[in-house]
Design a protein around this motif. Structure first.
Motif, PDB file in Angstrom:
ATOM      1  N   VAL A  10       0.947  -0.890   0.017  1.00  0.00           N
ATOM      2  CA  VAL A  10       0.159  -0.228  -0.285  1.00  0.00           C
ATOM      3  C   VAL A  10       1.055   1.055   0.157  1.00  0.00           C
ATOM      4  CG1 VAL A  10      -1.992  -0.880   1.342  1.00  0.00           C
ATOM      5  CG2 VAL A  10      -0.891  -0.230   2.183  1.00  0.00           C
ATOM      6  N   PRO A  11       0.310   2.231  -0.614  1.00  0.00           N
ATOM      7  CA  PRO A  11       0.723   3.345  -0.413  1.00  0.00           C
ATOM      8  C   PRO A  11       1.655   3.765   0.760  1.00  0.00           C
ATOM      9  CG  PRO A  11      -0.442   3.945  -2.108  1.00  0.00           C
ATOM     10  CD  PRO A  11      -0.821   2.612  -0.775  1.00  0.00           C
ATOM     11  N   ASN A  12       1.346   3.744   2.201  1.00  0.00           N
ATOM     12  CA  ASN A  12       2.481   4.160   2.910  1.00  0.00           C
ATOM     13  C   ASN A  12       3.976   3.152   3.374  1.00  0.00           C
ATOM     14  OD1 ASN A  12       1.239   6.581   4.025  1.00  0.00           O
ATOM     15  ND2 ASN A  12       0.087   5.292   5.097  1.00  0.00           N
ATOM     16  N   GLU A  13       3.551   1.832   2.565  1.00  0.00           N
ATOM     17  CA  GLU A  13       4.931   0.975   2.737  1.00  0.00           C
ATOM     18  C   GLU A  13       5.607   1.567   2.074  1.00  0.00           C
ATOM     19  OE1 GLU A  13       1.925  -3.092   4.642  1.00  0.00           O
ATOM     20  OE2 GLU A  13       1.785  -2.175   2.339  1.00  0.00           O
ATOM     21  N   GLN A  14       4.737   2.036   0.490  1.00  0.00           N
ATOM     22  CA  GLN A  14       6.102   2.312  -0.817  1.00  0.00           C
ATOM     23  C   GLN A  14       7.215   3.219   0.010  1.00  0.00           C
ATOM     24  OE1 GLN A  14       4.388   2.645  -4.362  1.00  0.00           O
ATOM     25  NE2 GLN A  14       2.544   1.189  -3.887  1.00  0.00           N
ATOM     26  N   ARG A  15       5.846   4.154   0.823  1.00  0.00           N
ATOM     27  CA  ARG A  15       6.672   5.171   1.499  1.00  0.00           C
ATOM     28  C   ARG A  15       7.831   4.833   2.493  1.00  0.00           C
ATOM     29  NH1 ARG A  15       1.127   7.326   2.022  1.00  0.00           N
ATOM     30  NH2 ARG A  15       1.210   8.231  -0.429  1.00  0.00           N
ATOM     31  N   THR A  16       7.445   4.084   2.944  1.00  0.00           N
ATOM     32  CA  THR A  16       8.316   3.842   3.879  1.00  0.00           C
ATOM     33  C   THR A  16       9.915   2.849   2.897  1.00  0.00           C
ATOM     34  OG1 THR A  16       6.533   3.712   6.059  1.00  0.00           O
ATOM     35  CG2 THR A  16       8.507   2.086   6.619  1.00  0.00           C
ATOM     36  N   LEU A  17       8.929   1.827   2.470  1.00  0.00           N
ATOM     37  CA  LEU A  17      10.378   1.334   1.647  1.00  0.00           C
ATOM     38  C   LEU A  17      11.761   2.179   0.929  1.00  0.00           C
ATOM     39  CD1 LEU A  17      11.540  -1.705   1.650  1.00  0.00           C
ATOM     40  CD2 LEU A  17      10.304  -2.190  -0.629  1.00  0.00           C
ATOM     41  N   ARG A  18      10.584   3.200   0.464  1.00  0.00           N
ATOM     42  CA  ARG A  18      11.297   4.615  -0.230  1.00  0.00           C
ATOM     43  C   ARG A  18      12.411   5.150   0.154  1.00  0.00           C
ATOM     44  NH1 ARG A  18       7.417   7.046  -2.836  1.00  0.00           N
ATOM     45  NH2 ARG A  18       7.251   5.051  -4.380  1.00  0.00           N
ATOM     46  N   ALA A  19      12.142   5.640   1.464  1.00  0.00           N
ATOM     47  CA  ALA A  19      12.465   6.092   3.143  1.00  0.00           C
ATOM     48  C   ALA A  19      13.950   5.280   2.645  1.00  0.00           C
ATOM     49  CB  ALA A  19      11.789   6.820   4.033  1.00  0.00           C
ATOM     50  N   ALA A  20      13.438   3.666   3.756  1.00  0.00           N
ATOM     51  CA  ALA A  20      14.972   3.309   3.898  1.00  0.00           C
ATOM     52  C   ALA A  20      15.786   2.507   2.570  1.00  0.00           C
ATOM     53  CB  ALA A  20      14.215   2.135   4.055  1.00  0.00           C
ATOM     54  N   TRP A  21      15.387   3.347   1.404  1.00  0.00           N
ATOM     55  CA  TRP A  21      16.152   2.981   0.562  1.00  0.00           C
ATOM     56  C   TRP A  21      16.637   3.736   0.037  1.00  0.00           C
ATOM     57  CZ3 TRP A  21      15.529   4.281  -4.720  1.00  0.00           C
ATOM     58  CH2 TRP A  21      16.052   4.077  -5.869  1.00  0.00           C
ATOM     59  N   GLN A  22      16.691   5.232   0.460  1.00  0.00           N
ATOM     60  CA  GLN A  22      17.265   6.867   0.183  1.00  0.00           C
ATOM     61  C   GLN A  22      17.679   6.840   0.901  1.00  0.00           C
ATOM     62  OE1 GLN A  22      13.800   8.834   0.107  1.00  0.00           O
ATOM     63  NE2 GLN A  22      13.548   8.961  -2.091  1.00  0.00           N
ATOM     64  N   LEU A  23      17.570   5.733   2.320  1.00  0.00           N
ATOM     65  CA  LEU A  23      18.762   6.779   3.568  1.00  0.00           C
ATOM     66  C   LEU A  23      19.816   5.052   2.935  1.00  0.00           C
ATOM     67  CD1 LEU A  23      16.664   6.650   6.900  1.00  0.00           C
ATOM     68  CD2 LEU A  23      18.735   8.054   5.863  1.00  0.00           C
ATOM     69  N   GLN A  24      19.842   4.299   2.527  1.00  0.00           N
ATOM     70  CA  GLN A  24      20.795   3.465   2.370  1.00  0.00           C
ATOM     71  C   GLN A  24      22.206   3.944   1.058  1.00  0.00           C
ATOM     72  OE1 GLN A  24      19.610  -0.690  -0.240  1.00  0.00           O
ATOM     73  NE2 GLN A  24      20.815  -1.639   1.341  1.00  0.00           N
ATOM     74  N   GLN A  25      20.730   4.475   0.155  1.00  0.00           N
ATOM     75  CA  GLN A  25      21.613   4.520  -0.772  1.00  0.00           C
ATOM     76  C   GLN A  25      22.619   6.411  -0.341  1.00  0.00           C
ATOM     77  OE1 GLN A  25      21.725   3.727  -4.674  1.00  0.00           O
ATOM     78  NE2 GLN A  25      20.325   2.201  -2.930  1.00  0.00           N
ATOM     79  N   GLN A  26      22.202   6.372   0.623  1.00  0.00           N
ATOM     80  CA  GLN A  26      23.099   8.172   1.497  1.00  0.00           C
ATOM     81  C   GLN A  26      24.370   7.334   2.499  1.00  0.00           C
ATOM     82  OE1 GLN A  26      20.430  10.351   3.158  1.00  0.00           O
ATOM     83  NE2 GLN A  26      19.135  10.705   1.488  1.00  0.00           N
ATOM     84  N   GLY A  27      24.484   5.422   2.029  1.00  0.00           N
ATOM     85  CA  GLY A  27      24.880   5.353   3.370  1.00  0.00           C
ATOM     86  C   GLY A  27      24.879   4.817   4.037  1.00  0.00           C
ATOM     87  N   VAL A  28      23.761   4.725   4.897  1.00  0.00           N
ATOM     88  CA  VAL A  28      22.853   4.999   6.385  1.00  0.00           C
ATOM     89  C   VAL A  28      22.800   2.746   6.379  1.00  0.00           C
ATOM     90  CG1 VAL A  28      21.137   5.139   8.372  1.00  0.00           C
ATOM     91  CG2 VAL A  28      22.596   7.132   6.295  1.00  0.00           C
ATOM     92  N   ASP A 103       2.361   6.547  -5.799  1.00  0.00           N
ATOM     93  CA  ASP A 103       2.258   5.650  -4.716  1.00  0.00           C
ATOM     94  C   ASP A 103       0.381   5.070  -5.428  1.00  0.00           C
ATOM     95  OD1 ASP A 103       4.174   6.815  -3.013  1.00  0.00           O
ATOM     96  OD2 ASP A 103       2.772   8.419  -2.215  1.00  0.00           O
ATOM     97  N   SER A 104       1.240   4.776  -6.653  1.00  0.00           N
ATOM     98  CA  SER A 104       0.200   3.845  -6.898  1.00  0.00           C
ATOM     99  C   SER A 104      -0.013   2.905  -6.484  1.00  0.00           C
ATOM    100  CB  SER A 104       0.288   3.608  -8.269  1.00  0.00           C
ATOM    101  OG  SER A 104       1.281   3.491  -8.809  1.00  0.00           O
ATOM    102  N   GLY A 105      -1.132   1.448  -6.774  1.00  0.00           N
ATOM    103  CA  GLY A 105      -0.637   0.450  -5.983  1.00  0.00           C
ATOM    104  C   GLY A 105       0.510  -0.352  -6.597  1.00  0.00           C
ATOM    105  N   PHE A 106       1.231  -1.260  -5.758  1.00  0.00           N
ATOM    106  CA  PHE A 106       2.581  -2.107  -6.073  1.00  0.00           C
ATOM    107  C   PHE A 106       2.426  -3.385  -5.775  1.00  0.00           C
ATOM    108  CE2 PHE A 106       6.888  -3.399  -6.252  1.00  0.00           C
ATOM    109  CZ  PHE A 106       7.027  -3.328  -7.076  1.00  0.00           C
ATOM    110  N   ASP A 107       2.245  -4.634  -6.598  1.00  0.00           N
ATOM    111  CA  ASP A 107       2.598  -5.573  -6.704  1.00  0.00           C
ATOM    112  C   ASP A 107       3.664  -6.811  -6.202  1.00  0.00           C
ATOM    113  OD1 ASP A 107      -0.260  -6.526  -5.959  1.00  0.00           O
ATOM    114  OD2 ASP A 107      -0.783  -6.303  -8.058  1.00  0.00           O
ATOM    115  N   LEU A 108       4.345  -6.758  -5.241  1.00  0.00           N
ATOM    116  CA  LEU A 108       5.806  -7.233  -5.216  1.00  0.00           C
ATOM    117  C   LEU A 108       6.001  -8.484  -6.866  1.00  0.00           C
ATOM    118  CD1 LEU A 108       5.831  -8.671  -1.294  1.00  0.00           C
ATOM    119  CD2 LEU A 108       6.808  -6.056  -2.513  1.00  0.00           C
ATOM    120  N   GLY A 109       4.998  -8.767  -7.071  1.00  0.00           N
ATOM    121  CA  GLY A 109       5.489  -9.729  -8.304  1.00  0.00           C
ATOM    122  C   GLY A 109       6.199  -8.486  -9.286  1.00  0.00           C
ATOM    123  N   ASP A 110       5.724  -7.004  -9.572  1.00  0.00           N
ATOM    124  CA  ASP A 110       5.704  -6.478 -10.505  1.00  0.00           C
ATOM    125  C   ASP A 110       7.505  -5.846 -10.147  1.00  0.00           C
ATOM    126  OD1 ASP A 110       3.281  -5.727 -10.604  1.00  0.00           O
ATOM    127  OD2 ASP A 110       3.350  -3.882  -9.990  1.00  0.00           O
TER     128      ASP A 110
END
Length: 115
Positions: A10-28, A103-110
Motif C-alpha cells: 500500500v502507499p504508506n508501505e511504499q513510502r516507508t520502503l522508499r525512504a529506507a532505500w534512500q537512506l541506504q543510498q546515502q550510506g546509512v 504511490d499507486s498500488g504495487f504488487d511485489l510480482g511487479d
C-alpha cells in the motif's frame, strides 16, 4: 471487508520502503524508526506526514514480507535503552528500486528481480 494480497504494498508501505532505500543510498545501513520518520518528513514537501505508529506498523509489515530485517541494538555509548534497528534485505533493495515514482498500488510480482 476485502483483504489485500500479501504481495501488494500500500502507499504508506511504499513510502516507508522508499525512504529506507534512500537512506541506504546515502550510506546509512542501520536505520531506526525515528530516523526513518525524519526522512519521510524531510521528503514530504508539505504533504501530511505519517504518525510514528504508522511508520512502525509499515516496518513490521515490510519485515513480514522479507523486505527489511530488524535486530535489537543497545546504545552503550549513551547508556540508553536497546533500540530496534532495521536493515534492507537484498529483496527489499530490489523491490525499492522497482517502485514507481508515485504511490499507486504495487504488487511485489511487479519487481522482476525479486525472485
Amino acid at each position: 471487508m476485502r483483504r489485500r494480497s500479501v504481495d501488494h504494498l500500500v502507499p504508506n508501505e511504499q513510502r516507508t520502503l522508499r525512504a529506507a532505500w534512500q537512506l541506504q543510498q546515502q550510506g546509512v545501513t542501520e536505520i531506526h524508526g525515528y530516523l526513518l520518520a525524519r526522512q519521510l518528513k524531510d521528503r514530504s514537501e508539505g504533504a501530511p506526514v505519517m504518525a510514528y505508529s504508522t511508520v512502525y506498523r509499515c516496518l513490521e509489515r515490510l519485515e513480514e514480507r522479507g523486505l527489511i530485517a530488524s535486530f535489537e541494538s543497545s546504545d552503550v555509548a549513551s547508556g540508553g535503552p536497546p533500540r530496534r534497528m532495521f536493515t534492507m534485505t537484498e529483496r527489499g533493495t530490489a523491490v525499492a528500486a522497482a517502485l514507481p515514482p508515485d504511490d499507486s498500488g504495487f504488487d511485489l510480482g511487479d519487481a522482476s528481480s525479486t525472485s
